[in-house]
Design an enzyme around this catalytic site. Structure first.
Site, PDB file in Angstrom:
ATOM      1  CB  CYS A 180      52.303  58.391  45.317  1.00  0.00           C
ATOM      2  SG  CYS A 180      50.723  58.954  44.653  1.00  0.00           S
TER       3      CYS A 180
ATOM      4  CG  HIS B   9      48.137  54.678  47.675  1.00  0.00           C
ATOM      5  ND1 HIS B   9      49.391  54.941  48.185  1.00  0.00           N
ATOM      6  CD2 HIS B   9      48.062  55.368  46.500  1.00  0.00           C
ATOM      7  CE1 HIS B   9      50.035  55.750  47.370  1.00  0.00           C
ATOM      8  NE2 HIS B   9      49.243  56.030  46.337  1.00  0.00           N
TER       9      HIS B   9
ATOM     10  CB  CYS C 242      53.039  55.712  39.225  1.00  0.00           C
ATOM     11  SG  CYS C 242      51.488  55.181  39.980  1.00  0.00           S
TER      12      CYS C 242
END
Length: 388
Positions: free
Chosen positions: A50, A344, A374
């Site tokens: 991510c 996302h 995160c």
């Protein structure tokens, strides 16, 4: 490219991407060539789950900081809709046995060993979102941190509702007009805004959704989780010399960055580690940060981070602070919504967070902000920016 200088003026192209497709194994290089940056342009793809889009900015920032480069094109991209379908391990083993069979008898035996369930593929994204060390998928890790800090289903749904409401307001007021470009499909259809936002959602509608990852008692649902989507984002990083040479107007200055790691099962708490360490190094207090962008992987995860920063035992024992970090007011956090309402695309989000933080600070007349997230696998990244 719509810059005031030729595209081959860049020193390098860096692109974050997680689910690289087999047809384009180094999307940074392919993007640079398609953008007309020339065959001599160095271009490479980076991957830290991510955080990939933020990592591309960080590598560029450090290269410019040390004088190794003056002008870098850094971005993030992801097409989760193109996540591959993969064979099950049982099917792979069967194919291997069939391919190596030589005699008619061996081939017939191999064919007889085929089972119908072998033909059912697995979505590669399902495996990619499962940590092989903790054997938990990302939604389950959100359940863990939510449980640790007592995040209720109602609180998670309320946060998700607010994310949608904030994005609706941002879209209606044109806050994203200079940041998100319209897209035109191959069939000529115009998409002038992201359509993941649910304008008509409500607490009642969110409450009707069943838990996805821990049935039947979990609190993480499709409604209070980030959306799976596609997206891309680019930023230009330049030294002072490059800005003067090309007559560029800076939007913001990168002050510092930090990466942290922790147990993969509680990966959602990582923003508290990297952000706090970054502020300690720069001797900033909570009051010194005007605005925050904390990636909304899951509502429970964001709320757990906020709760952790108010927990004295956590702040002293884990973050090494003398007292609680304190409350981050909601009017300083994700003011235009986030991944729950916007989506996302994992390789893109870190890049988008940084860009949107800059634009939001400029719009609101603020000076200093932190973008943080995160990272699957038990890591986190944070970047401190100031308006130029």
């Amino acid at each position: 490219m719509r810059q005031a200088f030729p595209p081959d003026e860049f020193d390098a192209v860096i692109l974050g991407c997680v689910n690289v497709i087999a047809d384009e194994m180094n999307p940074a290089r392919i993007a640079s060539l398609r953008l007309g940056m020339g065959p001599a342009m160095t271009a490479f793809t980076v991957q830290i789950n991510c955080g990939s889009g933020m990592q591309s900015i960080d590598i560029a920032f450090r290269a410019i900081e040390t004088g190794k480069a003056d002008l870098i094109f850094a971005g993030g991209t992801e097409a989760l809709s193109h996540a591959p379908l993969v064979f099950r391990q049982q099917a792979v083993e069967w194919l291997g046995g069939f391919a190596t069979a030589k005699t008619p008898w061996e081939k017939a035996t191999a064919v007889a060993g085929f089972r119908p369930e072998m033909a059912k593929p697995v979505v590669g994204l399902e495996r990619g979102l499962t940590d092989p060390i903790s054997d938990l998928n990302m939604g389950q890790t959100a359940e863990v941190v939510g449980h640790l800090f007592g995040i209720t289903r109602e609180a998670a749904d309320a946060y998700a509702l607010e994310s949608h409401q904030r994005l609706v307001r941002a879209q209606n007021n044109g806050f994203l007009a200079g940041e998100i470009l319209p897209a035109i499909s191959r069939h000529g259809l115009l998409y002038d805004h992201d359509d993941g936002v649910r304008q008509d959602t409500s607490m009642d509608k969110l409450a009707k959704l069943e838990p996805v990852f821990e049935k039947p008692y979990g609190n993480v649902t499709a409604g209070n989780s980030s959306q799976i989507t596609d997206g891309a984002c680019w930023v230009v990083l330049a030294s002072e010399e490059a800005m003067n040479r090309h007559k560029l107007t800076p939007l913001a200055r990168i002050v510092d960055s930090e990466w942290s790691a922790l147990d993969p099962s509680i990966m959602g708490l990582a923003p508290t580690l990297c952000s706090t360490e970054l502020m300690k190094r720069r001797e900033f207090s909570r009051e010194d940060i005007d605005l925050w962008e904390l990636n909304e992987a899951f509502a429970a995860q964001v709320l757990a981070c906020l709760a952790a920063w108010e927990d004295e035992q956590y702040c002293r024992g884990v973050l090494g602070l003398d007292s609680v970090f304190g409350r981050i007011e909601r009017d300083r956090l994700n003011v235009d919504g986030g991944a729950i309402s916007l989506g996302h695309p994992v390789g893109t989000s870190g890049n988008r967070l940084v860009l949107h933080l800059i634009n939001a600070m400029r719009r609101l007349g603020l000076k200093r902000g932190i973008a943080t997230e995160c990272i699957g696998g038990g890591q986190g990244g944070a970047m401190l920016l100031e308006i130029a």
